[in-house]
Motif scaffolding. Structure first.
Motif: not given
Length: 524
Positions: A206-207, A215-217, A219-222, A470-471
């Motif tokens: 959930m975004d 923008d932070d998505l 990095g969260a995956v990484a 943006p995703m």
């Protein structure tokens, strides 16, 4: 025996007439939901959707009442709390993912470790609102409207029993994208109340800042790569095709923007005193822009389309979309379309170059007899996977340089003005990146079969959408086949005042989600 706690209450209030004693016993002792031998039939999906619809509309209205502008931490937190509690009720494991910006929420439910896993993306935030521009007191307080004979919508007090599919619910995020999120959650609710397990393991991200660029998505995956492991990604966002038929979209274009400022004299000059002597930068800008495209609309910048190749099979597949250039011309009010590609769908497969804004001098009541000192040109370029943004920007910059322009970082110095006849300030920004999943692949066959079963109609399958999402970096980093399941009506005023969701689309969205959740994933 009664089922206690939030889940039991929800089952009693939503599906009381169907929450049997046997189901209560199953839930109370923690037994697994049953796996049906065959996926639920279309008639079953229609029946349970209709029974769940009134309560789902109530929940959607309540959810919309929580303001969701991602610029405000307190609004993000309120929506995150609602989502956390809701998925906890569904017996999902819920994890808060902290990021440098606002947090994300991750939920998962394992049906069987041996089954495939599908990751669902839900957008929870919405565009900012200008209350004064809405035709209702509060954009977060949903109102029902019905279309009159003159085509206008009138607010009315809807009887809960009135489920006319043509009614519209007006509120910020009704369509983008709390409506799709509640469609998905309602489907999960129905399966749980019926004691039916999804046909695969379910993960949900959930975004809460999609409208700000997510923008932070990536990095969260990484930072949580194993947590996001899945076989497919389903994006619960986006608007249906203009036909308002069920729609699957297999990609999105990216975007890069460029600002060019062409300089003339050091200050605006009287056109009578200096006309025929001081060059007007508007004419230089006109020649530069005219050189970028031919009269048919094809971009003339060398290499702009390099890498884009459409096979006859791809063209045949994408042109199954039910539309015509004549109908689209009539809809947007133009006599002739640009000639890139043999159809609208083919045109979307190429990068584009657009002048999105121009500024120079004055017009209207402010018009003055002056030679302006500069011209500002705002450009946007839509990108496809074969044409990365950095490459396209560099091609454009090289094109400008070859026409004799000297580049400056800001306002040219006096020395530069006296030395170079052509001066330009060129700045660029890279936005969303493109992504695409091929048609005819397992995720396509899976989703198409599910929608066919759920709604009894073939979905419109669009190879890409013209806009950007943006995703994109999130999708590309995951490396998963990704498809957008699109629910809202195309005339939903997305991002604008008076955003709305057609009741019939919301109902079909629930049915589609039910069908998808009970459709076995290929190989599973």
């Amino acid at each position: 025996m009664k089922v206690e706690g939030g889940l039991g209450k929800r089952i009693r209030t939503r599906f009381g007439q169907r929450a049997s004693l046997a189901l209560a016993m199953v839930l109370s002792v923690g037994l697994s939901a049953r796996m049906p031998a065959q996926p639920p039939s279309p008639s079953f999906i229609a029946s349970v959707t209709d029974r769940a619809l009134p309560a789902a509309l109530e929940e959607l209205t309540a959810f919309l009442a929580i303001p969701n502008d991602g610029n405000y931490a307190e609004q993000v937190e309120a929506n995150l709390t609602w989502c956390r509690d809701r998925f906890t009720e569904l017996d999902y494991t819920v994890i808060r993912l902290e990021t440098p910006g606002q947090p994300l929420l991750f939920a998962e439910h394992t049906v069987d470790p041996e089954l495939p896993t599908v990751l669902f993306y839900l957008q929870i935030d919405g565009q900012p609102v200008d209350t004064s521009a809405w035709d209702q007191p509060n954009p977060y307080r949903a109102v029902w409207k019905r279309k009159n004979e003159d085509g206008r919508y009138t607010t009315f007090d809807r009887d809960p029993a009135d489920l006319d599919p043509e009614l519209r619910l007006f509120a910020r995020s009704a369509s983008d994208s709390k409506g799709p999120a509640i469609s998905f959650i309602t489907a999960l609710d129905i399966l749980r109340s019926e004691g039916i397990a999804p046909a695969f393991n379910v993960k949900v991200i959930m975004d809460f800042q999609e409208e700000m660029g997510s923008d932070d998505l990536p990095g969260a995956v990484a930072a949580n790569r194993e947590r996001f492991d899945a076989d497919f990604l389903v994006i619960m966002d986006g608007t249906r095709h203009v036909s308002n038929e069920p729609t699957l979209t297999f990609g999105a274009r990216g975007i890069a923007t460029v600002t060019m400022r062409l300089f003339g004299p050091a200050y605006a000059l009287h056109s009578g005193q200096y006309g025929n002597f001081a060059p007007n930068p508007v004419f230089a800008a006109s020649r530069l822009l005219a050189a970028m495209k031919d009269e048919s609309g094809r971009v003339l910048i060398p290499g702009f389309y390099d890498g884009v190749k459409l096979t006859e099979a791809e063209k045949e597949e994408m042109n199954r979309v039910p539309e015509s250039r004549e109908a689209i011309r009539a809809m947007v009010g133009i006599a002739e379309n640009e000639a890139l590609g043999d159809s609208y769908q083919e045109a979307l497969q190429y990068p584009s170059l657009n002048v999105r804004g121009l500024r120079s001098g004055w017009t209207g009541k402010e018009v003055r007899t002056l030679i302006p000192e500069d011209v500002v040109i705002e450009l946007d370029m839509r990108l496809v996977p074969e044409t990365p943004g950095e490459r396209q920007v560099n091609l454009l910059r090289q094109f400008v340089a070859e026409r004799g322009y000297h580049f400056v970082d800001s306002i040219p110095t006096e020395e530069e003005r006296l030395q170079y006849p052509k001066l330009i300030c060129f700045t660029s920004s890279l936005g969303s990146v493109p992504f695409r999943t091929d048609l005819g692949t397992p995720i396509d066959r899976w989703l198409t079969a599910a929608i066919r079963r759920g709604l009894g109609r073939e979905p419109v399958r669009m190879r890409t959408t013209g806009g950007s999402q943006p995703m994109g970096p999130f999708v590309n980093l995951l490396g998963l086949p990704a498809v957008s399941l699109r629910i809202p009506n195309p005339d939903n005023s997305i991002h604008a005042p008076n955003e709305n969701l057609r009741l019939g689309n919301f109902r079909e969205g629930i049915a589609e989600c039910l069908a998808v959740l009970t459709q076995a994933v290929p190989g599973g």
